[in-house]
Design an enzyme around this catalytic site. Sequence first.
Site, mmCIF file in Angstrom:
data_model
loop_
_atom_site.group_PDB
_atom_site.id
_atom_site.type_symbol
_atom_site.label_atom_id
_atom_site.label_comp_id
_atom_site.label_asym_id
_atom_site.label_seq_id
_atom_site.Cartn_x
_atom_site.Cartn_y
_atom_site.Cartn_z
ATOM 1 N N ARG A 96 15.080 34.691 -2.828
ATOM 2 C CA ARG A 96 14.718 36.096 -2.637
ATOM 3 C C ARG A 96 15.974 36.906 -2.400
ATOM 4 N NH1 ARG A 96 11.572 39.828 1.704
ATOM 5 N NH2 ARG A 96 12.801 38.699 3.235
ATOM 6 N N ARG A 112 2.371 38.028 4.678
ATOM 7 C CA ARG A 112 1.759 38.344 5.970
ATOM 8 C C ARG A 112 2.596 37.783 7.108
ATOM 9 N NH1 ARG A 112 -2.982 35.545 6.839
ATOM 10 N NH2 ARG A 112 -4.075 37.233 7.900
ATOM 11 N N ARG A 122 14.367 46.121 10.375
ATOM 12 C CA ARG A 122 13.445 45.185 9.736
ATOM 13 C C ARG A 122 12.070 45.288 10.398
ATOM 14 N NH1 ARG A 122 15.568 42.211 6.175
ATOM 15 N NH2 ARG A 122 17.814 41.980 6.052
ATOM 16 N N ASP A 125 6.475 45.744 5.693
ATOM 17 C CA ASP A 125 7.164 47.013 5.451
ATOM 18 C C ASP A 125 6.189 48.136 5.124
ATOM 19 O OD1 ASP A 125 10.298 46.834 5.435
ATOM 20 O OD2 ASP A 125 9.588 44.948 4.615
ATOM 21 N N HIS A 143 12.124 33.591 10.695
ATOM 22 C CA HIS A 143 12.282 34.996 11.060
ATOM 23 C C HIS A 143 12.699 35.133 12.510
ATOM 24 C CE1 HIS A 143 11.176 37.104 7.445
ATOM 25 N NE2 HIS A 143 10.185 36.253 7.253
ATOM 26 N N GLU A 194 6.541 46.745 -1.482
ATOM 27 C CA GLU A 194 6.545 46.759 -0.021
ATOM 28 C C GLU A 194 6.138 48.078 0.617
ATOM 29 O OE1 GLU A 194 9.738 44.180 1.824
ATOM 30 O OE2 GLU A 194 10.698 44.662 -0.071
#
Length: 916
Positions: A414, A613, A747, A575, A144, A535
């Site tokens: 994903r 998480r 994001r 989210d 990330h 989410e």
Amino acid sequence: MTEDKDQPLRDDIRLLGRVLGETLAQQEGKDVFDLVERIRLLAIRQHRDDDLGARGEMETLLSELPREITSQVVRAFSYFSHLANIAEDQHHIRRARANAVAGSPPREGSLAHALPRAMDSGVDAARLLQFFSSAQVCPVLTAHPTEVQRKSILDCEWSIARLLDERDRVDPAPDERDEHDESLRRLILRLWQTRMLRWTKLSVMDEVTNALSFYDTTFLHELPRLYNAMEDHLEKYVPGWPAAKELPPFLRPGSWIGGDRDGNPFVTAQVLEASMRAQSRKALAFLLDELHQLGAELSTTTSLIRVPQLLTDVAMNSPDQNPHHADEPYRRAIAGFYARLAATAKNLDQLEAPRHPVAPAEPYGTAEALAADLDVLNQSLRSHKAGLLARGKLRRLRRAVSLFGFHLAALDLRQNSDVHARTVSELLAVARPGVEYPALGEPARISLLLEELASPRPLASPGVQYSQETLGELEIFRSARSIHERYGRAAIENVIISKTDSVSDMLEVAVLLKEFGSLRPLEHVLDMNIVPLFETIDDLANAGAIMDRLLGLGFYNRLLASRGAVQEVMLGYSDSNKDGGFLASGWALYRAEIALSRVFERHGITLRLFHGRGGSVGRGGGPSYQAILAQPQGAVQGQIRITEQGEVIAHKYANPELGRRNLEVLAAATLEATLLAQEHDAPRAEFLEAMEQLSRHAYTAYRAMVYETAGFEHYFWESTVISEISALNIGSRPASRRQSMAIDDLRAIPWVFSWSQCRLMLPGWYGFGTAIESWAAEHGESGLSLLREMAGGWGFFRTLLSNIDMVLGKTDITIAERYSRLVRDEALRASIFPRIRDEWRRSVAGLKSVTLQAELLDLNPVLKRSIRNRFPYIDPLNHLQVELLRRYRAGETDERVQRGIHLTINGIAAGLRNSG
């Protein structure tokens, strides 16, 4: 005299700080060293004594720094933070060892702590065997945009940590101490002369490579050792536990890196295949090296020992004809295994074995075939009273094969549900002219998709020129099928659907899997789990109803039978927090778990929850042990997956000893949450009603600020470093889903990361103060007494308060106020920051009123100590960041200004640790 247990930590911090200071003076000159030291002392004085004069003097000093030395000052304070982190980690290890030697009670999160509790509550060997046979615990590594550290920096810091560890373990002679001191100076000089920032943006394959480095440090070596320790502990302390019982591979890591396409256009079918190939090469290289070392170790001779016929046959069939090994059947057998494994590496990945095999050989078809060969060695050794040899390297190698196979780790796929919908819509438009899939309602979509799923024919038509997006999605599913054929089905087990809000979202993926034979309708076989990701607050509220409808479909239920009647559901912490704030998000997640547990129990399907998480509290972070135990009754059931994201991966797994402890925590907490559920009574009805009301108040306050305040998005973009983060080379994925300033499009990860940088941590607490104040106004002192009861008797609420305490403890409202001055519109600034400050005050007061703490973090002295040690080195970085942002946004084009901003982002993130 009472031992000061923290003295070694202070000694390490002083030692590292002294060597860094000497390096700074030697490399940059005494004037720079004196300046940094003056700033450091002011920061300590301001933090220790709340000295406003020291703060003002420091701010003035930093704002007047010449450009040519700003980067040296930033780097100095960044490395102070880095080195303090290393010292803290080493102190945790030191205290754990000291407690073990002193015979202290086992620490929470260890199997030695969990097993006696289980046995005291009536759990016997049979129940433990049942638990381990069906358990699945999986930390999933993800990449990330909060991974700010270069691997070169991490490697150097790990070398420093090893050196500190050596100093702890031995009492060196004077010349050895001198050698240690020189090594430390050398490493810190190397650190100082290493570039902190990346010059180019990370590619996906860079992220894959970085993640694989944690297999070298921790997973490949420490996981087998952890399993061996667990097996030995069970056999020693659990009455009735079968002798030499080997645990199934219930705990092993997974990965998203190379398979997560949601919003990342750089993850293609080619990247997916390259990622799996890189993983496989890492696994095979490790197995080849371990097998070679095993051959060197097992020198048993038939001139002294009689071995079973089975081993003799294997040795006789070995290509090893070395006359020196004629009486060494184990070495001959292993030479044959090595030759086959070398051929496997060449066949699968074009990987040349580091040592040439004795002769060409047939490759292994599966990892299970290698495991069977190693089992022959194990059985043979035990047959001639050499079980002790079997418990050494062979035992660890056998365990590594069972854990990692030839693929290393399961790689998840994903993608966003909207992309799947567009892909299926385009396929249907060609295959069924006149069908307008986007215009159909949900019942009609389900009916149409079930029709397609019942048909064995492919939906895609050869020769048709589909859009690039559709072709890309089809290629992904084609590659996934190819990876299954090459590496086995364990290589890719899950397809995760972001933004799931309907049954059709899942059936669309089923249709795409059917295209390439990964779903075979006539056989009712599904080769991968279809995993919805809920989410938003609304999606979490609807999760139970959506899954109830899905599990009620006979076709889908028959597919689940081929997956062991287990359905995985992923819950999005990030989210949902961005959508509704921390308190409302936490409650929505809890309620969703209860609803899902009830639905799954009614349908007779095992629920496996996947917790998405992050590292920060604003993204569901916090201690894993408490988080798992705080789950609702029935939500764990021995099955849990948890993402390990961003800088948290390095924090948890860069050090092998800490890495092993963190893995053990996951296993022990899952065991306790599953087998000791009866110890934790279901929360009382008034607890649930109180949380409902608190959540409603917090949600309203959070939404009013973030989504309903005119100009808030402009305030956010100008008062934080979000714009500058987008230009920093810290991840392959764009910060926003679209080119827009809207909060909805941003994001969750950079959203939280940006608030952390300005030390406001807003997503981790905003709305909590209003919730407590409103509750107290409605219910008075008796209402506060109820909240205190909840904190004492309900793990979920206690963990929630602990996490809010942590994030408020890291918040610095004075520093945040300096960032607010970056907002050019004075009226906008005046309309927003005072409201934020008031809510912060309410939140601090509300937390103290419930926990009865005199100060924040009184109940978490370890973190309080950590903040005291580290934050004086972070504060100057924040002040410099504000000044550099002001210059940069005023139009200064000096590249040193932008570089300085990026250096401060790096340093602050490293100092805060769980910032994104």
